[in-house]
Design an enzyme around this catalytic site. Structure first.
Site, PDB file in Angstrom:
ATOM      1  N   CYS A  95      57.364  79.150  70.186  1.00 40.28           N
ATOM      2  CA  CYS A  95      58.689  79.312  70.317  1.00 40.28           C
ATOM      3  C   CYS A  95      59.459  80.512  69.984  1.00 40.28           C
ATOM      4  O   CYS A  95      59.724  80.856  70.698  1.00 40.28           O
ATOM      5  CB  CYS A  95      58.967  78.525  69.096  1.00 40.28           C
ATOM      6  N   ARG A 130      69.020  69.343  68.546  1.00 46.86           N
ATOM      7  CA  ARG A 130      67.494  70.093  68.314  1.00 46.86           C
ATOM      8  C   ARG A 130      66.068  68.940  69.157  1.00 46.86           C
ATOM      9  O   ARG A 130      67.125  67.873  69.047  1.00 46.86           O
ATOM     10  CB  ARG A 130      67.114  70.718  67.484  1.00 46.86           C
ATOM     11  N   HIS A 194      54.566  73.687  68.062  1.00 48.22           N
ATOM     12  CA  HIS A 194      53.727  74.068  67.455  1.00 48.22           C
ATOM     13  C   HIS A 194      52.241  72.796  66.940  1.00 48.22           C
ATOM     14  O   HIS A 194      52.283  71.948  67.412  1.00 48.22           O
ATOM     15  CB  HIS A 194      54.764  73.434  65.977  1.00 48.22           C
TER      16      HIS A 194
HETATM   17  N1  GLN Z   1      64.954  79.046  65.956  1.00 46.95           N
HETATM   18  C1  GLN Z   1      64.541  78.658  67.576  1.00 46.95           C
HETATM   19  C2  GLN Z   1      64.907  77.154  67.663  1.00 46.95           C
HETATM   20  O1  GLN Z   1      64.949  77.305  67.282  1.00 46.95           O
HETATM   21  C3  GLN Z   1      63.148  79.180  67.672  1.00 46.95           C
HETATM   22  C4  GLN Z   1      62.811  78.046  66.444  1.00 46.95           C
HETATM   23  C5  GLN Z   1      61.145  77.818  66.077  1.00 46.95           C
HETATM   24  O2  GLN Z   1      59.774  79.055  66.967  1.00 46.95           O
HETATM   25  N2  GLN Z   1      60.300  76.894  66.311  1.00 46.95           N
HETATM   26  O3  GLN Z   1      64.695  77.628  68.936  1.00 46.95           O
END
Ligand code: GLN
Length: 234
Positions: A95, A130, A194
């Site tokens: 990520c 998101r 994740h």
């Molecule tokens: N901040 C980054 C995004 O939102 C990475 C997020 C993360 O590592 N979970 O894409």
């Protein structure tokens, strides 16, 4: 134990969302079964990264706030990290770490966050959205199925020399459009998973450990390690 591997946990004190450190614990779990003593150390702000010192590296994810801090510092480690990657050093990047290995990431508030362009992808942001949820992909070389959980604003587009870690069967992946998830370049594996990714996908942990072992011990007979059976954990 017969073998030893030393892991660099890049910015492990800053980038560690959703228990990404679990990936290091899982590597240790399988390393023991492969007759390997795995040691690790955090390489973070104001510390040099010495590519000769490490046999593999892990780079976790994080919030934009921490990514901005890391983005500035990592420019000082840029050449050393590129040397490690170009000499086939195995790395797993998740990520935020994945985004910072590429050219840039546009944060959720529109700020451009520079990566190190070790890999050729770039990451744009989505407006007020998101990608969150379970994700399932298939790796084309091994036909292995990887399960995970994604939560990212960034939408990533791969560049020259990269191929996806897998084809999206369920979920969004890199950008919700081209069905690619993650990236592979040389021995670098990147993903938005994740969970942490290796806890549910032991085959990938084994693949990374074997790459590190073969690179450090090119003459060793690793048939026992290659035969290690990974039980599904999803
Ligand atoms: N901040 C980054 C995004 O939102 C990475 C997020 C993360 O590592 N979970 O894409």
């Amino acid at each position: 134990m017969t073998y030893s591997l030393h892991l660099a946990h890049l910015y492990g004190d800053l980038l560690n969302t959703y228990g990404d450190i679990g990936n290091v614990l899982v590597l240790d779990y399988y390393a023991k079964q492969m007759d390997v003593k795995l040691t690790s150390e955090i390489v973070s702000l104001d510390t040099d990264f010495n590519p000769q010192k490490f046999d593999l590296a892990f780079f976790g994810g994080g919030q934009d706030y921490e990514q901005v801090i890391v983005s500035k510092d990592i420019q000082n480690k840029k050449q050393a990290l590129i040397d490690f990657i170009e000499s086939d050093g195995p790395m797993l990047a998740i990520c935020g770490g994945y985004q910072l290995l590429g050219k840039y990431y546009i944060g959720a508030n529109g700020q451009k966050i520079d990566g190190i362009a070790a890999l050729n992808h770039y990451t744009e942001s989505q407006d007020n959205n998101r990608f969150i949820g379970d994700v399932v992909i298939e790796n084309s070389e091994t036909k292995q199925i990887y399960h995970g959980f994604e939560n990212h604003n960034g939408v990533t587009y791969l560049g020259e020399g990269e191929r996806p870690l897998g084809k999206v069967l369920e979920g969004y992946g890199n950008n919700g459009q081209d069905k690619g998830e993650g990236a592979i370049y040389k021995n670098v594996f990147c993903s938005y998973f994740h969970g942490p990714i290796l806890a549910r996908n032991g085959e990938l942990a084994k693949r990374i450990l074997l790459l590190a072992l073969k690179r450090k011990y090119p003459d060793a007979n690793l048939s026992k390690q290659e035969q290690l059976e990974i039980k599904p954990t999803y």
